[in-house]
Design a protein around this motif. Structure first.
Motif, PDB file in Angstrom:
ATOM      1  N   ALA A   1       0.835  -1.197   0.000  1.00  0.00           N
ATOM      2  CA  ALA A   1       0.000   0.000   0.000  1.00  0.00           C
ATOM      3  C   ALA A   1       0.871   1.249   0.000  1.00  0.00           C
ATOM      4  O   ALA A   1       0.546   2.254  -0.629  1.00  0.00           O
ATOM      5  N   LEU A   2       2.012   1.157   0.665  1.00  0.00           N
ATOM      6  CA  LEU A   2       2.902   2.315   0.764  1.00  0.00           C
ATOM      7  C   LEU A   2       3.792   2.477  -0.467  1.00  0.00           C
ATOM      8  O   LEU A   2       4.526   3.454  -0.585  1.00  0.00           O
ATOM      9  N   LEU A   3       3.718   1.531  -1.382  1.00  0.00           N
ATOM     10  CA  LEU A   3       4.489   1.666  -2.627  1.00  0.00           C
ATOM     11  C   LEU A   3       4.054   2.898  -3.385  1.00  0.00           C
ATOM     12  O   LEU A   3       4.857   3.597  -3.994  1.00  0.00           O
ATOM     13  N   ASP A   4       2.739   3.149  -3.381  1.00  0.00           N
ATOM     14  CA  ASP A   4       2.178   4.222  -4.198  1.00  0.00           C
ATOM     15  C   ASP A   4       1.981   5.509  -3.426  1.00  0.00           C
ATOM     16  O   ASP A   4       2.111   6.588  -3.974  1.00  0.00           O
ATOM     17  N   ALA A   5       1.628   5.380  -2.156  1.00  0.00           N
ATOM     18  CA  ALA A   5       1.218   6.580  -1.451  1.00  0.00           C
ATOM     19  C   ALA A   5       1.700   6.572  -0.011  1.00  0.00           C
ATOM     20  O   ALA A   5       1.957   5.530   0.588  1.00  0.00           O
ATOM     21  N   GLU A   6       1.801   7.752   0.501  1.00  0.00           N
ATOM     22  CA  GLU A   6       2.030   7.964   1.913  1.00  0.00           C
ATOM     23  C   GLU A   6       0.667   7.852   2.584  1.00  0.00           C
ATOM     24  O   GLU A   6      -0.297   8.469   2.132  1.00  0.00           O
ATOM     25  N   LEU A   7       0.577   7.048   3.634  1.00  0.00           N
ATOM     26  CA  LEU A   7      -0.721   6.852   4.287  1.00  0.00           C
ATOM     27  C   LEU A   7      -0.591   6.992   5.792  1.00  0.00           C
ATOM     28  O   LEU A   7       0.469   6.698   6.361  1.00  0.00           O
ATOM     29  N   CYS A   8      -1.674   7.395   6.447  1.00  0.00           N
ATOM     30  CA  CYS A   8      -1.648   7.431   7.900  1.00  0.00           C
ATOM     31  C   CYS A   8      -2.174   6.104   8.441  1.00  0.00           C
ATOM     32  O   CYS A   8      -2.760   5.303   7.712  1.00  0.00           O
ATOM     33  N   VAL A   9      -1.946   5.865   9.710  1.00  0.00           N
ATOM     34  CA  VAL A   9      -2.295   4.599  10.344  1.00  0.00           C
ATOM     35  C   VAL A   9      -3.757   4.242  10.097  1.00  0.00           C
ATOM     36  O   VAL A   9      -4.095   3.104   9.759  1.00  0.00           O
ATOM     37  N   CYS A  10      -4.589   5.257  10.243  1.00  0.00           N
ATOM     38  CA  CYS A  10      -6.025   5.035  10.113  1.00  0.00           C
ATOM     39  C   CYS A  10      -6.423   4.641   8.702  1.00  0.00           C
ATOM     40  O   CYS A  10      -7.268   3.777   8.500  1.00  0.00           O
ATOM     41  N   ASP A  11      -5.787   5.266   7.704  1.00  0.00           N
ATOM     42  CA  ASP A  11      -6.021   4.901   6.310  1.00  0.00           C
ATOM     43  C   ASP A  11      -5.726   3.421   6.091  1.00  0.00           C
ATOM     44  O   ASP A  11      -6.518   2.696   5.487  1.00  0.00           O
ATOM     45  N   ILE A  12      -4.579   3.003   6.573  1.00  0.00           N
ATOM     46  CA  ILE A  12      -4.153   1.618   6.360  1.00  0.00           C
ATOM     47  C   ILE A  12      -5.128   0.662   7.023  1.00  0.00           C
ATOM     48  O   ILE A  12      -5.510  -0.363   6.462  1.00  0.00           O
ATOM     49  N   ALA A  13      -5.551   1.016   8.231  1.00  0.00           N
ATOM     50  CA  ALA A  13      -6.491   0.157   8.955  1.00  0.00           C
ATOM     51  C   ALA A  13      -7.777  -0.024   8.157  1.00  0.00           C
ATOM     52  O   ALA A  13      -8.286  -1.133   8.027  1.00  0.00           O
ATOM     53  N   GLN A  14      -8.286   1.080   7.616  1.00  0.00           N
ATOM     54  CA  GLN A  14      -9.518   0.985   6.824  1.00  0.00           C
ATOM     55  C   GLN A  14      -9.297   0.191   5.546  1.00  0.00           C
ATOM     56  O   GLN A  14     -10.095  -0.656   5.173  1.00  0.00           O
TER      57      GLN A  14
END
Lengths: 117, 117
Positions: B51-64
């Motif tokens: 998921a982090l290959l393409d974008a910077e994400l916050c913890v909550c984004d990843i969880a969802q």
DNA sequence: ATAACAAATGAACAGTTGTTCATATGTTAT
DNA sequence: ATAACATATGAACAACTGTTCATTTGTTAT
């Protein structure tokens, strides 16, 4: 009633989530990938793979080299075989193992490179 | 009285064993390498990395995105952080995670390549 | 066929791992 | 200071993993 709330947070970056969701490979592929790396994630198996970088060795050689039982090595080789990381050929009573392909080399190499930082 | 007999076999290929023994990296390096790959050896963590290959994400984004609890993701990110596979920056209440360096990309890539066979 | 050796396999046990639940810490706005 | 939200952490538990021990299978030589 379907699936419970997993995240307490309000949705923060829906666009980023949508994009990530689109590019994320299928679950099956990611599971297989994790299974593959799991094979590299054990000291004994890493040592076996490294030993096979230079030479073709039989089960007994590896056991002596690493100071483990023949059984332990054999069990691990079975896993490495199943993951297509090593191949083997029988010669008389012995079975000689060697690396299956170049990816094993480059994965080990990239890992080592990553650590030198 | 020192170390017990680990292998029942008579020594079969002493030369090969000696050579392998010489080129085998130190135990500490091999342990660290196994620890590194262990991080790639879990479905949740692989998904996070992808998921982090393409974008910077916050913890909550990843969880969802992955349908897991915030806690589970946070625990895993802690491990990925410790292994220097991801980096992070704080922005207000959120913490954004991204891949630490190119090795992560190439290791994932090599793994995927290996599977397409 | 039998003995001797190499490798593989199954069961069992200790140690490790990943998730959940509950709670704490950190940050921002009021 | 207090409330609200995002993240981090600790304890606990079920599931998984790696080794050992005992045994079996496979190969070669007598």
């Amino acid at each position: 009633m379907e699936d419970a709330i997993r995240c307490v947070c309000v949705e923060t970056h829906p666009d980023a989530i949508r994009r990530a969701n689109e590019t994320l490979p299928e679950d099956e592929a990611l599971n297989d990938l994790a299974e593959l790396f799991k094979l590299f994630g054990d000291t004994t198996r890493i040592k076996i793979l490294y030993a096979l970088l230079d030479a073709e060795l039989c089960v007994c050689d590896i056991a002596q080299l690493l100071g483990l039982t023949q059984s332990a090595i054999s069990h691990q080789l079975r896993l490495l075989k199943a993951g297509k990381l090593v191949k083997f050929r029988r010669e008389g009573k012995s079975v000689f193992y060697s690396l299956a392909d170049g990816h094993v080399r480059s994965i080990l190499g990239q890992g080592m490179e990553h650590m030198g930082e």
